[in-house]
Design a protein around this motif. Sequence first.
Motif, PDB file in Angstrom:
ATOM      1  N   GLY A  48       0.612  -1.183  -0.019  1.00 19.11           N
ATOM      2  CA  GLY A  48       0.028  -0.389   0.213  1.00 19.11           C
ATOM      3  C   GLY A  48       0.574   1.121  -0.014  1.00 19.11           C
ATOM      4  O   GLY A  48       0.109   2.398   0.623  1.00 19.11           O
ATOM      5  N   HIS A  49       2.421   0.955  -0.418  1.00 21.18           N
ATOM      6  CA  HIS A  49       3.317   2.240   0.350  1.00 21.18           C
ATOM      7  C   HIS A  49       3.032   3.061  -1.436  1.00 21.18           C
ATOM      8  O   HIS A  49       3.045   4.244  -2.175  1.00 21.18           O
ATOM      9  N   ILE A  50       2.218   2.332  -2.853  1.00 21.55           N
ATOM     10  CA  ILE A  50       2.319   2.953  -3.812  1.00 21.55           C
ATOM     11  C   ILE A  50       0.622   2.661  -4.303  1.00 21.55           C
ATOM     12  O   ILE A  50       0.365   1.835  -4.196  1.00 21.55           O
ATOM     13  N   ASP A  51       0.297   3.301  -5.227  1.00 19.65           N
ATOM     14  CA  ASP A  51      -1.159   3.200  -5.441  1.00 19.65           C
ATOM     15  C   ASP A  51      -1.629   1.932  -7.018  1.00 19.65           C
ATOM     16  O   ASP A  51      -2.100   1.727  -7.302  1.00 19.65           O
ATOM     17  N   PHE A  52      -0.394   2.734  -8.049  1.00 19.76           N
ATOM     18  CA  PHE A  52      -1.043   1.959  -9.234  1.00 19.76           C
ATOM     19  C   PHE A  52       0.480   1.680  -9.921  1.00 19.76           C
ATOM     20  O   PHE A  52       1.950   2.010  -9.271  1.00 19.76           O
ATOM     21  N   LEU A  53       0.232   0.919 -10.880  1.00 19.57           N
ATOM     22  CA  LEU A  53       1.786   0.208 -11.011  1.00 19.57           C
ATOM     23  C   LEU A  53       1.223  -0.552 -12.687  1.00 19.57           C
ATOM     24  O   LEU A  53       0.520  -1.312 -12.947  1.00 19.57           O
ATOM     25  N   VAL A  54       2.535  -0.483 -13.652  1.00 19.00           N
ATOM     26  CA  VAL A  54       1.732  -0.844 -15.012  1.00 19.00           C
ATOM     27  C   VAL A  54       3.581  -1.828 -15.361  1.00 19.00           C
ATOM     28  O   VAL A  54       4.381  -1.713 -15.275  1.00 19.00           O
ATOM     29  N   MET A  55       2.965  -3.617 -14.948  1.00 20.30           N
ATOM     30  CA  MET A  55       3.733  -4.354 -14.996  1.00 20.30           C
ATOM     31  C   MET A  55       3.198  -5.531 -16.196  1.00 20.30           C
ATOM     32  O   MET A  55       2.746  -5.643 -16.533  1.00 20.30           O
ATOM     33  N   GLY A  56       4.645  -6.446 -15.683  1.00 18.59           N
ATOM     34  CA  GLY A  56       4.764  -7.906 -17.211  1.00 18.59           C
ATOM     35  C   GLY A  56       3.355  -8.308 -16.537  1.00 18.59           C
ATOM     36  O   GLY A  56       3.612  -8.408 -15.288  1.00 18.59           O
ATOM     37  N   ALA A  57       2.019  -8.921 -16.695  1.00 17.73           N
ATOM     38  CA  ALA A  57       1.472  -9.455 -16.687  1.00 17.73           C
ATOM     39  C   ALA A  57       2.296 -11.224 -16.166  1.00 17.73           C
ATOM     40  O   ALA A  57       3.704 -11.604 -16.320  1.00 17.73           O
ATOM     41  N   ASN A  58       1.464 -11.632 -15.260  1.00 20.54           N
ATOM     42  CA  ASN A  58       1.657 -12.676 -14.480  1.00 20.54           C
ATOM     43  C   ASN A  58       0.053 -13.601 -14.205  1.00 20.54           C
ATOM     44  O   ASN A  58      -0.688 -12.800 -13.063  1.00 20.54           O
ATOM     45  N   PRO A  59       0.185 -14.426 -14.551  1.00 19.77           N
ATOM     46  CA  PRO A  59      -1.173 -14.972 -14.260  1.00 19.77           C
ATOM     47  C   PRO A  59      -1.511 -15.401 -12.480  1.00 19.77           C
ATOM     48  O   PRO A  59      -3.086 -15.580 -12.590  1.00 19.77           O
ATOM     49  N   THR A  60      -0.343 -15.519 -12.165  1.00 20.81           N
ATOM     50  CA  THR A  60      -0.635 -15.295 -10.299  1.00 20.81           C
ATOM     51  C   THR A  60      -1.331 -14.238  -9.711  1.00 20.81           C
ATOM     52  O   THR A  60      -1.374 -14.065  -8.702  1.00 20.81           O
ATOM     53  N   LEU A  61      -1.306 -13.200 -10.840  1.00 17.61           N
ATOM     54  CA  LEU A  61      -2.112 -11.323  -9.787  1.00 17.61           C
ATOM     55  C   LEU A  61      -3.271 -11.770 -10.057  1.00 17.61           C
ATOM     56  O   LEU A  61      -3.909 -10.583  -8.718  1.00 17.61           O
ATOM     57  N   ALA A  62      -4.001 -12.561 -10.656  1.00 19.07           N
ATOM     58  CA  ALA A  62      -5.739 -12.789  -9.970  1.00 19.07           C
ATOM     59  C   ALA A  62      -5.491 -13.733  -8.749  1.00 19.07           C
ATOM     60  O   ALA A  62      -6.651 -13.767  -8.416  1.00 19.07           O
ATOM     61  N   GLN A  63      -4.874 -14.113  -7.763  1.00 22.16           N
ATOM     62  CA  GLN A  63      -5.358 -14.670  -6.770  1.00 22.16           C
ATOM     63  C   GLN A  63      -4.459 -13.762  -5.520  1.00 22.16           C
ATOM     64  O   GLN A  63      -4.889 -14.075  -4.587  1.00 22.16           O
ATOM     65  N   GLN A  64      -3.645 -12.519  -6.069  1.00 26.97           N
ATOM     66  CA  GLN A  64      -3.656 -11.424  -5.034  1.00 26.97           C
ATOM     67  C   GLN A  64      -4.890 -10.892  -4.664  1.00 26.97           C
ATOM     68  O   GLN A  64      -5.392 -10.119  -5.566  1.00 26.97           O
ATOM     69  N   SER A  65      -5.095 -11.091  -3.421  1.00 26.59           N
ATOM     70  CA  SER A  65      -6.387 -10.391  -2.622  1.00 26.59           C
ATOM     71  C   SER A  65      -5.581  -8.734  -2.937  1.00 26.59           C
ATOM     72  O   SER A  65      -7.052  -7.627  -1.874  1.00 26.59           O
ATOM     73  N   LEU A  66      -4.506  -8.664  -2.383  1.00 31.78           N
ATOM     74  CA  LEU A  66      -4.534  -6.927  -2.055  1.00 31.78           C
ATOM     75  C   LEU A  66      -3.936  -5.802  -3.050  1.00 31.78           C
ATOM     76  O   LEU A  66      -3.870  -4.826  -3.303  1.00 31.78           O
ATOM     77  N   VAL A  67      -4.098  -6.935  -4.522  1.00 27.89           N
ATOM     78  CA  VAL A  67      -4.794  -5.446  -5.443  1.00 27.89           C
ATOM     79  C   VAL A  67      -5.272  -5.981  -6.908  1.00 27.89           C
ATOM     80  O   VAL A  67      -6.233  -7.237  -6.421  1.00 27.89           O
ATOM     81  N   ARG A  68      -5.848  -5.177  -7.494  1.00 23.88           N
ATOM     82  CA  ARG A  68      -6.722  -5.536  -8.800  1.00 23.88           C
ATOM     83  C   ARG A  68      -5.897  -5.427  -9.671  1.00 23.88           C
ATOM     84  O   ARG A  68      -5.983  -3.704  -9.856  1.00 23.88           O
ATOM     85  N   MET A  69      -6.314  -5.624 -10.495  1.00 22.32           N
ATOM     86  CA  MET A  69      -5.919  -5.468 -12.873  1.00 22.32           C
ATOM     87  C   MET A  69      -7.092  -5.046 -13.003  1.00 22.32           C
ATOM     88  O   MET A  69      -8.434  -5.345 -12.910  1.00 22.32           O
ATOM     89  N   LEU A  70      -7.262  -4.381 -14.185  1.00 23.51           N
ATOM     90  CA  LEU A  70      -7.866  -3.187 -14.613  1.00 23.51           C
ATOM     91  C   LEU A  70      -7.928  -3.138 -15.750  1.00 23.51           C
ATOM     92  O   LEU A  70      -9.031  -3.449 -16.261  1.00 23.51           O
ATOM     93  N   ALA A  71      -6.698  -3.314 -15.985  1.00 26.35           N
ATOM     94  CA  ALA A  71      -6.797  -3.556 -18.246  1.00 26.35           C
ATOM     95  C   ALA A  71      -5.569  -3.990 -18.665  1.00 26.35           C
ATOM     96  O   ALA A  71      -4.435  -3.973 -17.402  1.00 26.35           O
ATOM     97  N   VAL A  72      -5.570  -4.262 -20.330  1.00 28.88           N
ATOM     98  CA  VAL A  72      -4.315  -5.006 -20.311  1.00 28.88           C
ATOM     99  C   VAL A  72      -3.677  -3.236 -21.164  1.00 28.88           C
ATOM    100  O   VAL A  72      -4.351  -2.454 -21.624  1.00 28.88           O
ATOM    101  N   THR A  73      -2.271  -3.193 -21.591  1.00 25.66           N
ATOM    102  CA  THR A  73      -1.691  -2.333 -21.938  1.00 25.66           C
ATOM    103  C   THR A  73      -1.756  -2.614 -23.337  1.00 25.66           C
ATOM    104  O   THR A  73      -1.509  -1.940 -24.141  1.00 25.66           O
ATOM    105  N   THR A  74      -1.730  -3.777 -23.838  1.00 25.24           N
ATOM    106  CA  THR A  74      -1.821  -4.281 -25.430  1.00 25.24           C
ATOM    107  C   THR A  74      -3.090  -3.612 -26.351  1.00 25.24           C
ATOM    108  O   THR A  74      -3.808  -2.839 -25.764  1.00 25.24           O
ATOM    109  N   ARG A  75      -2.855  -3.608 -27.767  1.00 25.03           N
ATOM    110  CA  ARG A  75      -4.107  -2.743 -28.406  1.00 25.03           C
ATOM    111  C   ARG A  75      -5.265  -3.486 -28.348  1.00 25.03           C
ATOM    112  O   ARG A  75      -6.295  -4.184 -28.604  1.00 25.03           O
TER     113      ARG A  75
END
Length: 321
Positions: free
Chosen positions: A201-228
């Motif tokens: 919770g020290h920063i508000d957002f991040l653009v980072m390389g996709a990782n399927p395990t992100l969906a399992q993280q309860s402390l973050v929320r994925m909003l969109a992908v950056t590809t066209r």
Amino acid sequence: MARQGKGAAATNAVRRRMVAASGAGLLMHAVGAGAQTPRAGVVRLVLGFSAGGAADRVARVLAPELARLTGRSAIVENVPGANGARAIGRVTTSEPDGDTLLFATSAIAHPDNDAAIELLRPVILTSTTPMVLVVRASLPVNDAREFARYLAEHPETTYGSAGVGNATHLCAAELVERLRSRATHVPYNGSTPAFGDLLGGHIDFLVMGANPTLAQQSLVRMLAVTTRTRSRLAGIDHLPTIAETLAPGFDFSLWQAVWAPARVPAATVSALNAQFREILALDSVRVALADVGSEVVSGTPDAAERAYRDEAVRYLARALR
């Protein structure tokens, strides 16, 4: 440079096999012959960012396969710092024998690396990784449009990146600019420590390389992908694109590529390219890369060079704004 056989008979045998083969098969026969009597020493994939990031995950899929194919040890060596410049220096000052290779990301195209790039030559573009807009779960937004509204109302919002001028930085900065908003950039020596601070919770957002395990993280929320276009990778295939929700035409991704010191002979680069192409053609590698959020590209050294040049143009355009 490809090494001579122990005698004329061995050399002639290799030449006959090479004449009998063609295209990529020719090089793979040469690689196979070398695998029967492996050289001593270690092959190093030197990476300019900390362990755990998108490029690191790809490198750690490829290194064991490289070891299996060549009959030699192959390791990933993380040399983080200066947006990849320390790793570049490590490789460009190494022996030009093809044993120390740069496992580069899009960050190699940063203008600060212009001089260093002349000391390198491309081997292969291995893969590409879509990026994901991720926010801390406590941020009161549930989708990309709510994120845009929040950003407009909170200019004190902070975002992390894998380093100043890194693609994760440029992508987030361009998004903020396209939304006509403001946010404060907090750079790190890689996506892993940046993601750690996002979890905390020290920063508000991040653009980072996709990782399927992100969906399992309860402390973050994925909003969109950056590809066209939307990604087909499991775990993020449900996400909309920034292009369709916030900024038409928006298109950013990470890529990974192998580079060698410029003094490495062309024959060695060709053999290395053939080795990596053989590895990237394996179904098991394709599946393993998908599991870590990346997709196989492969191709010629020239294709890797073009990817670098295209990325350099993007960096220059950003610098001129």
